[in-house]
Design an enzyme around this catalytic site. Sequence first.
Site, PDB file in Angstrom:
ATOM      1  CG  HIS A  29      17.208   2.662  29.806  1.00 43.59           C
ATOM      2  ND1 HIS A  29      17.450   1.433  29.227  1.00 43.59           N
ATOM      3  CD2 HIS A  29      17.043   2.432  31.143  1.00 43.59           C
ATOM      4  CE1 HIS A  29      17.441   0.509  30.174  1.00 43.59           C
ATOM      5  NE2 HIS A  29      17.191   1.085  31.332  1.00 43.59           N
ATOM      6  CB  ALA A  48      -0.919  -0.017   1.213  1.00 36.93           C
TER       7      ALA A  48
HETATM    8  P1  FAD Z   1      -6.096  -1.564  -4.890  1.00 35.27           P
HETATM    9  O1  FAD Z   1      -6.033  -1.287  -3.439  1.00 35.27           O
HETATM   10  O2  FAD Z   1      -6.312  -2.966  -5.322  1.00 35.27           O
HETATM   11  O3  FAD Z   1      -7.229  -0.618  -5.459  1.00 35.27           O
HETATM   12  C1  FAD Z   1      -7.629  -0.653  -6.780  1.00 35.27           C
HETATM   13  C2  FAD Z   1      -9.056  -0.153  -6.868  1.00 35.27           C
HETATM   14  O4  FAD Z   1      -9.379   0.041  -8.237  1.00 35.27           O
HETATM   15  C3  FAD Z   1     -10.083  -1.145  -6.331  1.00 35.27           C
HETATM   16  O5  FAD Z   1     -10.893  -0.512  -5.388  1.00 35.27           O
HETATM   17  C4  FAD Z   1     -10.875  -1.570  -7.559  1.00 35.27           C
HETATM   18  O6  FAD Z   1     -12.252  -1.787  -7.287  1.00 35.27           O
HETATM   19  C5  FAD Z   1     -10.718  -0.354  -8.450  1.00 35.27           C
HETATM   20  N1  FAD Z   1     -10.859  -0.649  -9.879  1.00 35.27           N
HETATM   21  C6  FAD Z   1     -10.236  -1.625 -10.585  1.00 35.27           C
HETATM   22  N2  FAD Z   1     -10.545  -1.536 -11.888  1.00 35.27           N
HETATM   23  C7  FAD Z   1     -11.385  -0.492 -12.004  1.00 35.27           C
HETATM   24  C8  FAD Z   1     -12.042   0.111 -13.099  1.00 35.27           C
HETATM   25  N3  FAD Z   1     -11.869  -0.332 -14.353  1.00 35.27           N
HETATM   26  N4  FAD Z   1     -12.850   1.165 -12.864  1.00 35.27           N
HETATM   27  C9  FAD Z   1     -13.033   1.630 -11.607  1.00 35.27           C
HETATM   28  N5  FAD Z   1     -12.426   1.128 -10.533  1.00 35.27           N
HETATM   29  C10 FAD Z   1     -11.606   0.077 -10.734  1.00 35.27           C
HETATM   30  N6  FAD Z   1      -0.063  -3.864   1.920  1.00 35.27           N
HETATM   31  C11 FAD Z   1       0.637  -3.203   2.851  1.00 35.27           C
HETATM   32  O7  FAD Z   1       1.398  -2.300   2.514  1.00 35.27           O
HETATM   33  N7  FAD Z   1       0.503  -3.512   4.180  1.00 35.27           N
HETATM   34  C12 FAD Z   1      -0.308  -4.504   4.609  1.00 35.27           C
HETATM   35  O8  FAD Z   1      -0.409  -4.753   5.812  1.00 35.27           O
HETATM   36  C13 FAD Z   1      -1.047  -5.218   3.645  1.00 35.27           C
HETATM   37  N8  FAD Z   1      -1.883  -6.218   4.022  1.00 35.27           N
HETATM   38  C14 FAD Z   1      -2.633  -6.871   3.083  1.00 35.27           C
HETATM   39  C15 FAD Z   1      -3.479  -7.878   3.506  1.00 35.27           C
HETATM   40  C16 FAD Z   1      -4.268  -8.563   2.585  1.00 35.27           C
HETATM   41  C17 FAD Z   1      -5.200  -9.650   3.058  1.00 35.27           C
HETATM   42  C18 FAD Z   1      -4.203  -8.182   1.201  1.00 35.27           C
HETATM   43  C19 FAD Z   1      -5.066  -8.877   0.196  1.00 35.27           C
HETATM   44  C20 FAD Z   1      -3.351  -7.182   0.777  1.00 35.27           C
HETATM   45  C21 FAD Z   1      -2.548  -6.519   1.717  1.00 35.27           C
HETATM   46  N9  FAD Z   1      -1.658  -5.498   1.332  1.00 35.27           N
HETATM   47  C22 FAD Z   1      -0.908  -4.852   2.289  1.00 35.27           C
HETATM   48  C23 FAD Z   1      -1.486  -5.097  -0.081  1.00 35.27           C
HETATM   49  C24 FAD Z   1      -2.261  -3.808  -0.368  1.00 35.27           C
HETATM   50  O9  FAD Z   1      -3.621  -4.017  -0.091  1.00 35.27           O
HETATM   51  C25 FAD Z   1      -2.070  -3.412  -1.822  1.00 35.27           C
HETATM   52  O10 FAD Z   1      -0.690  -3.297  -2.106  1.00 35.27           O
HETATM   53  C26 FAD Z   1      -2.729  -2.073  -2.125  1.00 35.27           C
HETATM   54  O11 FAD Z   1      -4.108  -2.115  -1.841  1.00 35.27           O
HETATM   55  C27 FAD Z   1      -2.530  -1.689  -3.586  1.00 35.27           C
HETATM   56  O12 FAD Z   1      -3.098  -0.459  -3.833  1.00 35.27           O
HETATM   57  P2  FAD Z   1      -3.629  -0.036  -5.280  1.00 35.27           P
HETATM   58  O13 FAD Z   1      -4.187   1.325  -5.129  1.00 35.27           O
HETATM   59  O14 FAD Z   1      -2.571  -0.267  -6.276  1.00 35.27           O
HETATM   60  O15 FAD Z   1      -4.778  -1.093  -5.635  1.00 35.27           O
END
Ligand code: FAD
Length: 478
Positions: free
Chosen positions: A451, A327
């Site tokens: 500490h 994230a």
């Molecule tokens: P995403 O969070 O996947 O968001 C993408 C969004 O785009 C989604 O809401 C989706 O609905 C939307 N979307 C997709 N296509 C379209 C479209 N065509 N039109 C409109 N909307 C669309 N990472 C950490 O750093 N720390 C953690 O502790 C951690 N724990 C995790 C635990 C679990 C169980 C999981 C599954 C993941 C975890 N992660 C963690 C990973 C983290 O969730 C991802 O790296 C992060 O969410 C990626 O962000 P993003 O914005 O790239 O994508």
Amino acid sequence: MSQKYDVVVIGAGPGGYVAAIRAAQLGLKTACIEKYVGKDGKSALGGTCLNVGCIPSKALLDSSWKYHEAKDGFKIHGIDVKGISMDVPAMIDRKDKIVKQFTGGVSTLFKANGVTSIEGHGKLLAGKKVEVTAPDGTTSIIDAENVILASGSVPIEIPPAPLTDDTIVDSTGALEFTSVPKKLGVIGAGVIGLELGSVWRRLGSEVVVFEALDTFLGLADEQIAKEAMKTFTKQGLQVRLGARVTGTEIKRKQVVVSFSDSEGEQQLTFDKLIVAVGRRPYTENLLASDCGIDLDERGMVFVDDYCATSVPGVYAVGDMVRGPMLAHKSSEEGVMVAERIAGHKAAMNYDLVPSVIYTHPEIAWVGKNEKQLKAEGVEFNVGVFPFAANGRAVAGNDAGGMVKMIADAKTDRVLGVHVIGPSAAELVQQGAIAMEFGTSAEDLGMMVFSHPTLSEALHEAALAVNGHAIHVANRKKR
Ligand code: FAD
Ligand code: AMP
């Protein structure tokens, strides 16, 4: 009538929503399109991280840890608690409330910053036009000066373990169990498999984690990974390395898992099975065939160091592009892209993206490990300090693990910080701050640390790099 924005973001996860907020802060007219619908049937911002990833998994990790402590960890403090029980639906309900609080928070931030939030599916067309399909099926076209793709990732499914309604589940399903499975199988000993396996182990499940590879936590420093394996085994998490799942069969609401390891073909039966074999970029119906975006061989959108795609004015950030699926990496890419669109010279230091596994003890690292440095032919010194010699950790009955610091043998510059132990993620962040400013181990050793704190373990590890640790015998004396 077609609308025109300076920036249109597709996806409101930590990559997309942060990019949208930063773009709006910089005075750009910004819209963010999101199609996610939560389990209450309402649209929700925040992406995987807030809805089914980082935040809900940490809520369950914290609840299950408190239960485990109350049940098994209080006695040593002289606290005698009887009649401890776990109300799983209440735990899930608390998790859902936290998710709602944070996804609602993104909505509020959008309003406060003037980001236009658009519900629906976004698709990039040629000429920086974006087609939006609203929840009622109607479509409209938005014109954009710049587009930021941030559609994230989804769990990988594997043919030997197709998902079922509630017996074979992915990470999202594993956040929704309504009771503690007696026997739980997990496929994949990666971050997600270990975190979710830990949640249910603490609540009483017998947990077996199948990992096809022979090495455990291959991305972590070997010494830390070895310590982690020892600790997880002690906690009752059975990690089977070199065990490849080859098939599953549902029998009377249970799942029979077939796997092959060094002893040949075997079977084990579970009440639930979590498939946690990694995630893949999500680009379904995102890119019109003539939009000009190139994908790489793994289906990720191809970008340069600044997240620019092959089409001028179109960027991609987060899980859908190269680099760790985290994230904080997604968000910082979002900020970088927004700032570059606004004309700033922003860049991101990919060498210092910290990694964390939120088990107990936590495992975290930043920078290079010993193996990587040896492969690069870099000479280095190592300082290790065990939490067993740290007053605060012992006082808290949480003294497993160590802080390990690696510094360049010639310049003493810190090259990596690796921690397994209490608050590892927070300690590693201190290392990351130090490394960002090019600190030497000696610099850190000369600083005053409060500490008793867990941070003193970082101080002592820095001192140990040059053989000056006070509270542990030094490997090398100077
Ligand atoms: P995403 O969070 O996947 O968001 C993408 C969004 O785009 C989604 O809401 C989706 O609905 C939307 N979307 C997709 N296509 C379209 C479209 N065509 N039109 C409109 N909307 C669309 N990472 C950490 O750093 N720390 C953690 O502790 C951690 N724990 C995790 C635990 C679990 C169980 C999981 C599954 C993941 C975890 N992660 C963690 C990973 C983290 O969730 C991802 O790296 C992060 O969410 C990626 O962000 P993003 O914005 O790239 O994508
Ligand atoms: P990560 O990508 O870090 O979440 O880790 C997923 C893990 O799942 C990897 O270490 C893979 O080796 C492992 N894996 C993938 N397929 C299988 C399988 N069929 N059986 C056991 N482990 C698997």
